[in-house]
Design a protein around this motif. Structure first.
Motif, mmCIF file in Angstrom:
data_model
loop_
_atom_site.group_PDB
_atom_site.id
_atom_site.type_symbol
_atom_site.label_atom_id
_atom_site.label_comp_id
_atom_site.label_asym_id
_atom_site.label_seq_id
_atom_site.Cartn_x
_atom_site.Cartn_y
_atom_site.Cartn_z
ATOM 1 N N SER A 45 36.546 32.343 37.563
ATOM 2 C CA SER A 45 37.128 31.629 36.641
ATOM 3 C C SER A 45 36.393 30.282 36.184
ATOM 4 C CB SER A 45 38.609 31.309 36.773
ATOM 5 O OG SER A 45 39.285 30.772 35.894
ATOM 6 N N LYS A 85 38.399 31.366 31.422
ATOM 7 C CA LYS A 85 39.538 31.477 32.536
ATOM 8 C C LYS A 85 40.025 32.936 32.666
ATOM 9 C CE LYS A 85 40.139 26.972 33.076
ATOM 10 N NZ LYS A 85 39.978 26.135 34.156
ATOM 11 N N TYR A 119 42.547 35.269 34.733
ATOM 12 C CA TYR A 119 43.868 35.429 35.164
ATOM 13 C C TYR A 119 44.100 36.845 35.809
ATOM 14 C CZ TYR A 119 44.772 30.987 33.340
ATOM 15 O OH TYR A 119 44.551 29.567 32.955
ATOM 16 N N THR A 133 47.701 29.681 42.043
ATOM 17 C CA THR A 133 49.023 30.339 41.434
ATOM 18 C C THR A 133 50.058 29.336 41.191
ATOM 19 O OG1 THR A 133 49.927 30.350 43.830
ATOM 20 C CG2 THR A 133 48.468 32.257 43.133
ATOM 21 N N GLY A 180 47.908 34.907 39.201
ATOM 22 C CA GLY A 180 47.367 33.702 39.039
ATOM 23 C C GLY A 180 45.812 33.817 38.431
ATOM 24 N N GLU A 181 45.198 32.289 38.601
ATOM 25 C CA GLU A 181 43.836 32.231 38.335
ATOM 26 C C GLU A 181 43.007 32.583 39.276
ATOM 27 O OE1 GLU A 181 40.927 29.058 36.490
ATOM 28 O OE2 GLU A 181 42.922 28.223 36.645
#
Length: 132
Positions: free
Chosen positions: A81, A86, A88, A108, A125-126
């Protein structure tokens, strides 16, 4: 000064690892501390220490090697990311790095953790980076 602190940190660790240095210094922030804590817990680095020289804070990271030939423990660090894009994932699609040999580090809602911990907690999350 770089805009992407995580990429800067990963690049410094990668370069020091390739040159077989034992210690590398990176900028200390909340996110870099969290990522380094995960790398330490997973056994990729030997130890780390936060040094404060006003007005800056640094992390001194001791890299880990195997045997007399100094075989690298970290073979690759890959940023996933980025500030411009980004990436996810939800809890069902958390990637396995090299079939479970490597580690995906995620940011997260419950903090920075590995892909295994995120699966156990049932959260996504990312995806920050992959390490193997």
């Amino acid at each position: 000064m770089t805009n992407d602190i995580i990429s800067n940190m990963l690049t410094k660790i990668r370069n020091a690892n390739l040159a077989k240095h034992y210690i590398v210094q990176v900028e200390s922030t909340k996110i870099t501390n969290s990522i380094i804590r995960v790398l330490h817990k997973e056994g990729f680095i030997y130890k780390y220490e936060e040094i404060e020289k006003k007005p800056y804070k640094y992390l001194l990271i001791s890299l880990k090697y195997k045997g007399k030939e100094k075989k690298r423990i970290i073979t690759e660090l890959k940023r996933i990311s980025k500030p411009g894009l980004k990436v996810y994932t939800n809890k069902k699609e958390i990637p396995k790095v090299l079939g479970g040999i490597g580690v995906a580090i995620l940011s997260t809602s419950q903090g920075v953790m590995t892909d295994k911990e995120a699966r156990q907690h049932g959260i996504g999350g990312e995806i920050l980076c992959y390490v193997w």
